[in-house]
Design a protein around this motif. Structure first.
Motif, mmCIF file in Angstrom:
data_model
loop_
_atom_site.group_PDB
_atom_site.id
_atom_site.type_symbol
_atom_site.label_atom_id
_atom_site.label_comp_id
_atom_site.label_asym_id
_atom_site.label_seq_id
_atom_site.Cartn_x
_atom_site.Cartn_y
_atom_site.Cartn_z
ATOM 1 N N VAL A 89 0.788 -1.053 -0.116
ATOM 2 C CA VAL A 89 0.035 0.008 0.161
ATOM 3 C C VAL A 89 1.010 1.154 0.143
ATOM 4 N N VAL A 90 0.698 2.218 -0.834
ATOM 5 C CA VAL A 90 1.183 3.652 -0.752
ATOM 6 C C VAL A 90 0.320 4.620 -0.277
ATOM 7 N N THR A 91 0.803 5.397 0.596
ATOM 8 C CA THR A 91 -0.153 6.219 1.143
ATOM 9 C C THR A 91 0.578 7.613 1.430
ATOM 10 N N GLN A 92 0.042 8.468 1.800
ATOM 11 C CA GLN A 92 0.694 10.014 2.306
ATOM 12 C C GLN A 92 1.337 9.826 3.676
ATOM 13 N N PRO A 93 2.389 10.603 3.872
ATOM 14 C CA PRO A 93 3.171 10.435 5.118
ATOM 15 C C PRO A 93 2.150 10.734 6.380
ATOM 16 N N ASP A 94 2.108 10.262 7.616
ATOM 17 C CA ASP A 94 1.359 10.741 8.773
ATOM 18 C C ASP A 94 1.611 12.312 8.910
ATOM 19 N N LYS A 95 0.540 12.796 9.379
ATOM 20 C CA LYS A 95 0.384 14.372 9.681
ATOM 21 C C LYS A 95 0.121 14.812 11.070
ATOM 22 N N PRO A 96 0.825 15.859 11.301
ATOM 23 C CA PRO A 96 0.789 16.142 12.649
ATOM 24 C C PRO A 96 -0.606 16.829 13.091
ATOM 25 N N PHE A 97 -1.328 16.679 14.432
ATOM 26 C CA PHE A 97 -2.438 17.215 14.358
ATOM 27 C C PHE A 97 -2.546 17.525 16.060
ATOM 28 N N GLY A 98 -3.939 18.160 16.399
ATOM 29 C CA GLY A 98 -3.894 18.627 17.773
ATOM 30 C C GLY A 98 -3.552 19.920 17.988
ATOM 31 N N ARG A 99 -3.986 20.509 19.268
ATOM 32 C CA ARG A 99 -3.580 21.973 19.317
ATOM 33 C C ARG A 99 -2.081 22.410 18.957
ATOM 34 N N HIS A 100 -1.022 21.570 19.506
ATOM 35 C CA HIS A 100 0.407 21.977 19.270
ATOM 36 C C HIS A 100 0.914 20.979 18.237
ATOM 37 N N ALA A 101 0.108 20.404 17.357
ATOM 38 C CA ALA A 101 0.649 19.411 16.169
ATOM 39 C C ALA A 101 1.816 18.754 16.775
ATOM 40 N N SER A 102 1.809 18.075 18.007
ATOM 41 C CA SER A 102 2.647 17.481 18.657
ATOM 42 C C SER A 102 2.502 15.745 18.470
ATOM 43 N N VAL A 103 1.503 15.411 17.989
ATOM 44 C CA VAL A 103 0.996 13.909 17.650
ATOM 45 C C VAL A 103 0.886 13.794 16.047
ATOM 46 N N LEU A 104 1.349 12.582 15.711
ATOM 47 C CA LEU A 104 1.348 12.343 14.318
ATOM 48 C C LEU A 104 0.063 11.428 14.168
ATOM 49 N N ARG A 105 -0.781 11.655 13.166
ATOM 50 C CA ARG A 105 -2.040 10.806 12.718
ATOM 51 C C ARG A 105 -1.735 10.106 11.414
ATOM 52 N N ALA A 106 -1.599 8.895 11.618
ATOM 53 C CA ALA A 106 -1.638 7.835 10.396
ATOM 54 C C ALA A 106 -2.897 8.173 9.495
ATOM 55 N N PRO A 107 -2.849 7.826 8.352
ATOM 56 C CA PRO A 107 -4.070 7.778 7.307
ATOM 57 C C PRO A 107 -4.652 6.607 7.482
ATOM 58 N N GLU A 108 -5.933 6.727 7.065
ATOM 59 C CA GLU A 108 -7.077 5.548 7.377
ATOM 60 C C GLU A 108 -6.386 4.449 6.808
ATOM 61 N N VAL A 109 -5.741 4.809 5.343
ATOM 62 C CA VAL A 109 -5.383 3.568 4.629
ATOM 63 C C VAL A 109 -4.351 2.777 5.311
ATOM 64 N N LYS A 110 -3.443 3.361 5.580
ATOM 65 C CA LYS A 110 -2.440 2.906 6.647
ATOM 66 C C LYS A 110 -2.672 2.066 7.785
ATOM 67 N N VAL A 111 -3.704 2.539 8.433
ATOM 68 C CA VAL A 111 -4.237 1.862 9.633
ATOM 69 C C VAL A 111 -4.718 0.365 9.293
#
Length: 326
Positions: free
Chosen positions: A34-56
């Protein structure tokens, strides 16, 4: 060739793409990576990375995942080539360079959430609803050098009910797109990749206007109350629930309020019947109300607002809004 022997690389990122990936995996097709986008930061301080749904989903099913920053990166291209894919299936992903889409011997096909050549672009579901279409659908087509212009393999229509919003059409097209993807893969297997496909130019009727589906931005979502009630109703449902349309409404006391509008309904209610004292001075954006109904004047008629979110507050129904309106 059996479906278990066809080596497939799947490319996609959001939940919409998971529907097709899941159908392939559960259908017994051989998804090797599977090829997907890199994990992206989220949250108030963008300190946590969120994995794309396809990666999960891929990780839950022990499928190797590639997340390149750049699709032309030599290391990524070599890694992708190492999977020796016969076919690549793309759903809701970024534009691919030729070195990637031309790599498999059977090519690369995309599942697009519209009936091409109409609604080429990043947001076909939103724009079909905004434009008041009564039918949309999904298209599978082979990728080429330009965006959404390749030879069409298969199309499946999907009706849009009069009051349907993006969520309803999104869910319907996610399931329909998965079905179309499986049928397309089966057709490729049955013909050993030698199958009919139709140039999009052959599908454009003389004088036909091609409607586009550009990416949605915040400024795209601002309501223009001078448009007709039907146009405004379609605009609201074409952006609901996410990202949501927004605009200023003028309250009876003369103050303005910024709100998000999530659900509206066409109505035959008239200003003269609800607030006759306002009938002569009504203008677009003005609120007209009774005890249980909230209306906003549009360019030609009233539009009933059923669900909204005042700036800084939670989403609420119209009755709750009216109860707190003094």
């Amino acid at each position: 060739m059996k479906k278990e022997d066809l080596r497939i690389v799947f490319m996609g990122t959001p939940e919409f793409a998971v529907g097709t990936l899941q159908a392939l995996v559960e259908g017994g097709y051989n998804v090797v990576a599977v090829v997907t986008q890199p994990d992206k930061p989220f949250g108030r301080h963008a300190s946590v990375l969120r994995a794309p749904e396809v990666k999960v989903y891929a990780q839950e099913h022990n499928i190797p995942v590639l997340q390149p920053e750049k699709m032309k990166d030599p290391d990524f291209v070599e890694q992708l080539r190492s999977y020796n894919a016969d076919l690549q299936v793309v759903v809701a992903f970024r534009m691919l360079p030729e070195v990637v889409w031309a790599m498999p011997r059977f090519g690369t096909f995309n599942v697009h959430a519209a009936l091409l050549p109409q609604y080429r672009g990043a947001a076909p579901i939103n724009w079909a609803i905004i434009n008041g279409e009564t039918t949309t659908g999904v298209t599978t087509f082979f990728l080429d050098h330009d965006i959404d212009t390749g030879r069409i393999i298969m199309q499946k229509p999907f009706p849009i009910p009069q009051d349907a919003d993006v969520e309803y059409v999104y869910d319907g097209l996610m399931a329909l797109g998965a079905q179309a993807a499986l049928e397309t893969v089966d057709k490729i297997i049955a013909t050993d990749g030698v199958m009919e496909s139709l140039p999009q130019e052959d599908m454009i009727r003389v004088g036909e206007e091609l409607k586009s589906a550009p990416k949605i931005f915040k400024e795209t979502c601002e309501i223009d109350w001078t448009k007709t009630a039907k146009q405004t109703h379609d605009f609201v449902r074409g952006l609901s629930p996410v990202p949501g349309s927004h605009g200023k409404i003028l309250l009876p006391n003369g103050s303005e309020m910024e709100v998000k509008i999530y659900k509206t309904a066409m109505t035959e209610a008239k200003v003269a019947d609800i607030a006759p004292e306002m009938a002569e001075a009504i203008k677009p954006g003005v609120v007209v109300r009774d005890k249980k109904h909230l209306y906003v004047a549009c360019g030609d008629a009233l539009l009933e607002v059923l669900s909204l979110q005042p700036n800084g507050k939670k989403r609420m129904d119209a009755v709750s809004f009216l109860n707190g309106l003094h």
